[in-house]
Motif scaffolding. Structure first.
Motif, PDB file in Angstrom:
ATOM      1  N   TYR A  11      -0.143  -7.300   1.294  1.00 56.12           N
ATOM      2  CA  TYR A  11       0.835  -6.185   1.045  1.00 56.12           C
ATOM      3  C   TYR A  11       0.001  -5.532   2.797  1.00 56.12           C
ATOM      4  O   TYR A  11      -0.871  -5.397   3.496  1.00 56.12           O
ATOM      5  N   GLY A  34       3.764   0.492   2.832  1.00 54.94           N
ATOM      6  CA  GLY A  34       4.117  -0.725   2.783  1.00 54.94           C
ATOM      7  C   GLY A  34       4.943  -1.366   1.854  1.00 54.94           C
ATOM      8  O   GLY A  34       5.734  -1.171   1.543  1.00 54.94           O
ATOM      9  N   LEU A  36       5.080  -6.293   0.998  1.00 57.26           N
ATOM     10  CA  LEU A  36       4.822  -7.883   0.501  1.00 57.26           C
ATOM     11  C   LEU A  36       5.440  -8.396   2.270  1.00 57.26           C
ATOM     12  O   LEU A  36       5.834  -8.060   2.629  1.00 57.26           O
ATOM     13  N   THR A  63      -3.105 -11.130  -4.165  1.00 62.95           N
ATOM     14  CA  THR A  63      -3.842 -10.464  -3.122  1.00 62.95           C
ATOM     15  C   THR A  63      -5.303  -9.606  -3.178  1.00 62.95           C
ATOM     16  O   THR A  63      -5.584  -9.325  -4.039  1.00 62.95           O
ATOM     17  N   ASP A  68      -2.245   0.720  -4.086  1.00 57.28           N
ATOM     18  CA  ASP A  68      -0.586  -0.065  -3.594  1.00 57.28           C
ATOM     19  C   ASP A  68      -0.370  -1.286  -3.157  1.00 57.28           C
ATOM     20  O   ASP A  68       0.846  -1.237  -3.316  1.00 57.28           O
ATOM     21  N   ALA A  69      -1.827  -2.104  -3.247  1.00 55.23           N
ATOM     22  CA  ALA A  69      -0.729  -3.879  -3.178  1.00 55.23           C
ATOM     23  C   ALA A  69      -0.747  -4.007  -3.989  1.00 55.23           C
ATOM     24  O   ALA A  69       0.749  -4.839  -4.215  1.00 55.23           O
ATOM     25  N   ASP A  71       2.446  -2.834  -5.398  1.00 52.96           N
ATOM     26  CA  ASP A  71       3.309  -3.167  -5.064  1.00 52.96           C
ATOM     27  C   ASP A  71       4.153  -4.079  -4.254  1.00 52.96           C
ATOM     28  O   ASP A  71       5.226  -5.301  -4.987  1.00 52.96           O
ATOM     29  N   ALA A  72       3.084  -4.670  -4.354  1.00 53.35           N
ATOM     30  CA  ALA A  72       3.458  -6.344  -3.284  1.00 53.35           C
ATOM     31  C   ALA A  72       3.212  -7.426  -4.416  1.00 53.35           C
ATOM     32  O   ALA A  72       4.770  -8.083  -4.572  1.00 53.35           O
ATOM     33  N   HIS A  86      -5.178  -8.902  -8.682  1.00 51.76           N
ATOM     34  CA  HIS A  86      -5.190  -8.214  -7.347  1.00 51.76           C
ATOM     35  C   HIS A  86      -6.739  -7.402  -7.624  1.00 51.76           C
ATOM     36  O   HIS A  86      -7.443  -6.647  -8.648  1.00 51.76           O
TER      37      HIS A  86
END
Length: 261
Positions: A11, A34, A36, A63, A68-69, A71-72, A86
């Motif tokens: 991300y 941010g 991907l 990841t 918010d990562a 979202d990737a 995650h």
């Protein structure tokens, strides 16, 4: 036995946004949107193609990053990946590539894998070293910078294109590979894929789940860190040449003064 494919994704701050450093000289992620990493989309695409050609395969996207990562991960799941992991922990803030490779390697081992696929580099750090670091930590072969990749009979094969020649490479599984942006356009998530992604499992792990001490990661455990940074000065107005018969001469003098000619 199912082919277990793990795709590492990142991300990253939107490159079109106005990015800044925070007070501790890490990227201020709260100040920019941010997404991907575009180069990781190619890795997801190749994983999906390999899975489609296999009799039985499962694609997991992994990841390391803040809340918010996710979202990737959702973007990768909407493309067609089966599940996601995650790794999130406050002590990961400021972790460099060495520390990130440790966390990813531990997570990959915990998840179980036959093939790890990465993009050629992240669009923020652009270091391109993570696949090699992962292969070293996992103790498996690496076949990097592939523009074409396939898996057959327990072997991963691929083509690496150079400036003067192309190489045909292969390695026995388990292995780590990275793919370039020439490996094939990444598919666009369909509406059906986006809706299906909402129901796919996303596991959340922290450092304790991976038996990693906080001192091994973060800013304190980093091998590299930013000592100082200066904001780029604002653009100044350009030189305007009014052509009143001598425009060409003035332009030539300007270019010569800048040592362009």
């Amino acid at each position: 036995m199912s082919l277990r494919i793990v795709v590492t994704v990142k991300y990253v701050p939107d490159a079109t946004g106005d990015r800044h450093f925070a007070d501790d000289l890490t990227v201020d992620r709260d100040d920019v949107d941010g997404l991907l990493s575009e180069l990781d989309e190619y890795a997801v695409e190749q994983a999906l193609q390999i899975a489609e050609d296999a009799d039985d395969a499962e694609v997991t996207v992994l990841t390391v990053g803040p809340e918010d990562a996710k979202d990737a991960l959702r973007k990768a799941l909407s493309m067609g990946a089966d599940k996601a992991i995650h790794v999130e922990d406050e002590d990961l803030h400021g972790t460099d590539a060495i520390g990130t490779s440790l966390v990813l390697a531990k997570a990959i081992e915990k998840a179980g894998y036959d093939l790890v696929i990465s993009g050629m580099a992240s669009t923020d750090g652009t270091m391109g070293v993570l696949p090699a670091l992962l292969a070293e930590r996992l103790g498996v072969p690496q076949v990097t910078l592939l523009s074409e990749v396939s898996v057959e009979d327990g072997t991963v094969k691929g083509r690496r294109d150079g400036d003067a020649a192309s190489e045909q490479l292969e390695a026995s599984l388990p292995a780590v590979v990275s793919v370039t942006d020439q490996s094939g356009e990444a598919r666009y998530p369909s509406f059906k894929g986006i809706m299906a992604a909402k129901k796919k499992p996303v596991e959340s792990w922290d450092l304790s789940d991976l038996d990693i001490d906080a001192e091994e990661v973060g800013l304190d455990g980093a091998y590299t860190k930013v000592d100082s940074a200066t904001e780029r000065p604002a653009r100044t107005a350009g030189t305007i040449v009014k052509d009143e018969g001598e425009g060409g001469k003035q332009l030539a003098e300007f270019l010569a003064g800048q040592k362009f000619i």
